[in-house]
Design an enzyme around this catalytic site. Structure first.
Site, mmCIF file in Angstrom:
data_model
loop_
_atom_site.group_PDB
_atom_site.id
_atom_site.type_symbol
_atom_site.label_atom_id
_atom_site.label_comp_id
_atom_site.label_asym_id
_atom_site.label_seq_id
_atom_site.Cartn_x
_atom_site.Cartn_y
_atom_site.Cartn_z
ATOM 1 N N CYS A 42 0.843 -1.168 -0.073
ATOM 2 C CA CYS A 42 0.185 -0.024 0.096
ATOM 3 C C CYS A 42 1.046 1.151 0.010
ATOM 4 O O CYS A 42 0.485 2.239 -0.254
ATOM 5 C CB CYS A 42 -0.911 0.050 1.247
ATOM 6 N N VAL A 80 7.025 -22.563 -6.011
ATOM 7 C CA VAL A 80 6.336 -23.821 -5.952
ATOM 8 C C VAL A 80 5.850 -24.157 -7.455
ATOM 9 O O VAL A 80 4.684 -23.156 -7.550
ATOM 10 C CB VAL A 80 5.598 -24.031 -4.649
#
Length: 553
Positions: A42, A80
């Site tokens: 943010c 992964v």
């Protein structure tokens, strides 16, 4: 037990940290394909704009910190690529070397986050086209601006990030054009509130093209102009794509983890998926509304941290449940603060609620102490009195009020409860009757029909549908002559008692002032004189003129 976490931003690191606080017996490993962990996404617009000087301020913690503090092994730039849940084995690619390795787990947490939506447009891969999602994006945008000094920029998308980027690029002296396919900025707001934001952006020099869609980004190595569906073309030197995000669910789908109606991973209140020993947290998982109980997807760092902590507690045997969210959000656009929580008017009606709507225009503190006007739009259920949502726009004091309202809504407060809150008062901070207290009082009066309200949109729609009203403007002559509600007659409040005989007490009557308070006084006068159907115009003439403009644009 081996705990394997995929993703190391807010949610993933929260899982690991809480699990470790509860247990020293776990072997905790985190893999992330990015090179930065636990960063403040943010804060990206403010780094681009220069308010944050050093990019390291967005990444205060690294893998070494988590190893030393929590004994957690974090492997960045490790993706992964596949999971065999039958054998509880993961195959991982080291993105730096290309090597593959395997790891096993007892419990798996998917904290794979979300990715920026990149529309399939010609030119999206050009050198001056950027998304705004991670620290590398932030660095790339700022470096490009520093190197090429663009004078113009086009932002595609008018949500939180798009508007924050519009502000920050403007601060850097760049002329900004913002393109939004919907007819308003800030889709989470009702149109009448969003238009207040749009007006402010235009006042600050941002060019808004609403209801427009991009069809192509034209140029060779760099985009030089943008083609719109309307046939218009925008010359630009920089393009920021901010059209939303999508949850990274590829691994989840690969192993049979179910998705919810929002497209994110469906989880129960313990953050468990439909597959045993697999949890999902953060921007990849959907939440649910505190008010309706329905699924909701609002990817925010605050929610991600909360989800991560809950999963960490449950995994280590502690009792915990996610209680849902209101979708509370806040941002600033130049010197305007914009916030919302709970349901909008549109959402409440679509959910089947019979609602009361109030526009409350009040200063955040006394004007003699520098108070500035804010507009609060609050929604309540007529059947129960429960407050359902609020939106606030104003230059100051907005954050305090939206947090009070979010707290009240979370604990199922009724409109009348808001008035009885014992809020802090002193002239430097609030008015004696705080805007939150007044909001509760006026909403409660409207629900109980002691002081009924009509919104400008309702009045305009009913008049257009053929319904007749006698409309009374209770302001000064000068104010009336400047502008007034269509069809209104002018009777100042001080003359209303003596001139009431000029009116028909059996006709539906609308009274109004500039913002609503004097209108309420006029409403009481007429009711006490025997008028049977009197409404105060919500937000007064000021709100009416604004809403009328919204409907005609």
């Amino acid at each position: 037990m081996k705990l394997l976490i995929i993703g190391s931003v807010a949610a993933g690191t929260s899982v690991g940290a809480k699990a470790r606080r509860n247990s020293e017996d776990l072997q905790i490993t985190i893999y992330d394909r990015d090179q930065d962990i636990s960063y403040s996404g943010c804060g990206i617009p403010y780094f681009v704009g220069g308010e944050i000087a050093d990019i390291d301020e967005l990444t205060p913690r690294d893998a070494a910190f988590f190893k030393k503090r929590y004994n957690i092994d974090i492997h960045t730039r490790h993706e992964v690529e596949s999971i065999d849940h039958a054998t509880k084995t993961a195959t991982i690619v080291n993105l730096a070397t290309g090597d593959r390795l395997t790891d096993t787990y007892d419990t798996l947490v998917l904290a794979t986050g979300a990715s920026s939506i990149v529309p399939p447009l010609q030119g999206v891969d050009h050198d001056n086209v950027f998304t705004v999602r991670n620290v590398r994006n932030a660095d790339a945008i700022r470096s490009y601006i520093d190197a090429h000094n663009p004078k113009t920029a086009t932002i595609v998308g008018g949500g939180f990030i798009g508007l924050e980027m519009a502000e920050q690029l403007s601060y850097r002296g760049i002329q900004v054009t913002l393109v939004e396919r919907l007819p308003q900025v800030m889709p989470p707001l009702d149109r009448d509130m969003a238009e207040r934001v749009a007006d402010h952006l235009r006042d600050k020099g941002v060019s808004l093209l609403l209801g427009e869609s991009v069809t192509a980004l034209n140029g060779t190595e760099r985009v030089t102009d943008i083609a719109l569906e309307s046939g218009k073309s925008i010359a630009t030197e920089l393009v920021i794509l901010s059209v939303g995000v999508k949850p990274n669910t590829e691994l989840a789908k690969q192993i049979g983890v179910g998705l919810g109606q929002t497209g994110a991973i469906a989880v129960n209140r313990k953050m468990q998926t439909n597959v045993a020993d697999i949890y999902a947290v953060g921007d990849v998982a959907e939440s649910f509304s505190v008010i309706t109980g329905e699924a909701i997807y609002r990817p925010l760092g605050s929610t991600a941290n909360k989800m991560g902590r809950i999963a960490g507690m449950v995994i280590t045997g502690e009792e915990a449940e996610h209680r849902g969210i209101l979708g509370t959000g806040i941002f600033k656009a130049f010197d305007l603060t914009v916030a919302q929580t709970g349901l909008t008017e549109k959402e409440a009606r679509e959910a089947g609620y019979d609602i009361e709507v109030l526009h409350n225009i009040k200063p955040d503190r006394p004007e003699y102490m520098g108070g500035k006007e804010m507009t609060i739009k609050a929604i309540a259920d007529r059947a129960t009195g429960r407050v359902l949502g609020a939106q606030i726009v104003g230059p100051q004091g907005v954050d305090k009020r939206i947090d009070v309202l979010a707290t009240a809504i979370t604990f199922k407060a009724k409109a009348e409860d808001l008035f009885h809150l014992d809020l802090a008062y002193a002239p430097p901070f609030a008015t004696t009757k705080d805007p939150v207290l007044y909001t509760g009082m006026a909403l409660d009066n409207a629900i109980k029909k002691t002081a009924r309200l009509m919104t400008p949109n309702e009045l305009i729609e009913q008049v257009a549908g053929g319904k007749s009203f006698q409309i009374i403007d209770t302001r000064s002559k000068a104010q009336f002559e400047k502008n007034h509600v269509d069809g209104a007659i002018h009777i100042p409040l001080g003359e209303l008692r003596t001139r009431a005989k000029e009116l028909d007490p059996t006709l539906p009557t609308i009274v109004y002032c500039n913002k609503g308070v004097t209108g309420n006084a006029a409403q009481n006068v007429l009711k006490n004189l025997g008028f049977t159907d009197v409404c105060n115009l919500s937000g007064g003439n000021k709100n009416y003129q604004h809403c009328k403009k919204c409907l005609t644009e």
